[in-house]
Design an enzyme around this catalytic site. Structure first.
Site, PDB file in Angstrom:
ATOM      1  N   HIS A   1      29.482  80.961  75.227  1.00  0.00           N
ATOM      2  CA  HIS A   1      30.823  80.307  75.345  1.00  0.00           C
ATOM      3  C   HIS A   1      31.921  81.509  75.263  1.00  0.00           C
ATOM      4  O   HIS A   1      31.839  81.939  74.050  1.00  0.00           O
ATOM      5  CB  HIS A   1      31.322  79.100  74.710  1.00  0.00           C
ATOM      6  CG  HIS A   1      32.426  78.577  74.699  1.00  0.00           C
ATOM      7  ND1 HIS A   1      33.357  78.386  75.936  1.00  0.00           N
ATOM      8  CD2 HIS A   1      33.261  78.242  73.600  1.00  0.00           C
ATOM      9  CE1 HIS A   1      34.528  78.152  75.595  1.00  0.00           C
ATOM     10  NE2 HIS A   1      34.381  78.001  74.293  1.00  0.00           N
TER      11      HIS A   1
ATOM     12  N   CYS B   1      34.167  72.272  75.686  1.00  0.00           N
ATOM     13  CA  CYS B   1      33.596  73.593  75.912  1.00  0.00           C
ATOM     14  C   CYS B   1      32.272  73.536  76.185  1.00  0.00           C
ATOM     15  O   CYS B   1      31.498  74.739  76.751  1.00  0.00           O
ATOM     16  CB  CYS B   1      34.192  74.455  75.039  1.00  0.00           C
ATOM     17  SG  CYS B   1      35.981  74.729  74.544  1.00  0.00           S
TER      18      CYS B   1
ATOM     19  N   ASN C   1      39.686  81.758  76.716  1.00  0.00           N
ATOM     20  CA  ASN C   1      38.573  80.627  76.688  1.00  0.00           C
ATOM     21  C   ASN C   1      38.995  79.659  77.911  1.00  0.00           C
ATOM     22  O   ASN C   1      40.178  79.038  77.855  1.00  0.00           O
ATOM     23  CB  ASN C   1      39.012  79.898  75.291  1.00  0.00           C
ATOM     24  CG  ASN C   1      38.048  78.516  75.012  1.00  0.00           C
ATOM     25  OD1 ASN C   1      37.432  78.212  76.080  1.00  0.00           O
ATOM     26  ND2 ASN C   1      38.060  78.132  73.803  1.00  0.00           N
TER      27      ASN C   1
END
Length: 325
Positions: free
Chosen positions: A252, A115, A282
């Site tokens: 993020h 990520c 996500n």
């Protein structure tokens, strides 16, 4: 004294056509739209179609960025692609992008920090531009996380989506101060002691399979809020700026509660936080460039705005970048 900065030249993104609403998971799992929304802020996400690969998403985002910047593939010297879900073990997914956009020279490679991958890719691109190794670099985050999900595990499968975002950075001489345009600072970290908190239980040299995502959600949450606020503050200090200078926080997009708490710690009001998690879930390394491109396409980011990007992912790996648009 003047210095070379990595200045944003074009931005683009791509989302697969298939939209998966929260209600779809309720058909097979002990979950609900209300349960997912309350805990994550996610309402829907996009999943790649059968036969649609990470490179397909990356190529579409790259073409959108090139169009936004008024450029062609021949104008690009390098491709740095962040992904944890490559098409193949090798070659890199980046070389497929290189070919598809008509870039016959230069070089292309993948980078893997899950990520946090896009922030790490920005730091790599910045170093290459400053060194003179390239003049113009296409930085991409692209993922097909739907390929590595356990759809019997409600704690993980409802969180992730597929997508890609791309940013073109160009070497440009600037005065050499905090008022410069371009990438002003990055701050990178990792700590392998926490690798077991978020990982994929497969790989070429272990199981010989791709594996699926495993996560200790509450533990990752605790680390995320603290580490994201710290790295964001550190990156601003390196840039010679303060929290008050931030025009946009592009975090993020993992969990709305994490983003809200991090913004509070950084002193950034939520109206200056780019939030797309409700529509995309996500998307790992694609999360920041996807959110950045959406905000740019909506005309929210103006020339000269200070953009703070920060992310944390498996490793644990985390970091931040400060860019003046």
């Amino acid at each position: 004294m003047t210095t070379i900065r990595a200045v944003a030249r074009g931005c683009g993104h791509y989302l697969p056509a298939r939209v998966v609403e929260n209600a779809e998971f309720a058909k097979t799992l002990d979950t609900s739209d209300e349960w997912i929304r309350t805990r994550t802020g996610i309402e829907r996400r996009h999943f790649a179609a059968e036969g649609e690969s990470t490179s397909d998403l990356a190529i579409a985002a790259a073409r959108a960025a090139l169009a936004d910047g008024g450029l062609t593939g021949a104008d690009i010297d390098a491709v740095v692609l962040a992904t944890a879900t490559p098409d193949n073990t090798f070659p890199s997914t980046a070389v497929k992008v290189q070919t598809a956009i008509g870039m016959t020279g230069g070089f292309a490679f993948d980078i893997q920090a899950v990520c946090a991958g896009f922030v790490f890719a920005l730091a790599q691109a910045d170093a290459l531009l400053r060194s003179g190794a390239a003049k113009r670099i296409l930085v991409i985050g692209a993922e097909t996380f739907s390929r590595i999900l356990d759809f019997t595990d409600r704690a993980t499968c409802v969180l992730f989506g597929d997508g890609a975002g791309a940013l073109i950075l160009e070497a440009e001489e600037q005065p050499g101060g905090p008022g410069d345009r371009g990438l002003l600072a990055t701050d990178l970290h990792s700590d392998g002691r926490y690798a077991g908190l978020l990982y994929v239980d497969g790989g070429p040299s272990t199981t010989g399979t791709a594996g699926v995502v495993r996560m200790s959600g509450q533990e990752v949450f605790k680390h995320a809020v603290i580490k994201l606020a710290e790295t964001g503050t550190a990156a601003l200090a390196r840039a010679g700026l303060t929290r008050a200078d931030v025009d946009w926080l592009v975090p993020h997009q993992a969990n709305l509660r994490i983003m809200t708490m991090t913004a509070h710690k950084l002193g950034v009001p939520m109206e200056r936080v780019v939030v797309t998690v409700q529509d995309h879930g996500n998307t790992s390394a694609a999360s920041i460039p996807l959110a950045l491109s959406v905000a740019n396409s909506e005309g929210r980011i103006a020339r000269g705005d200070v953009v703070l990007m920060e992310a944390i992912g498996g490793g644990l790996a985390w970091g931040a970048a400060v860019l003046r648009w």
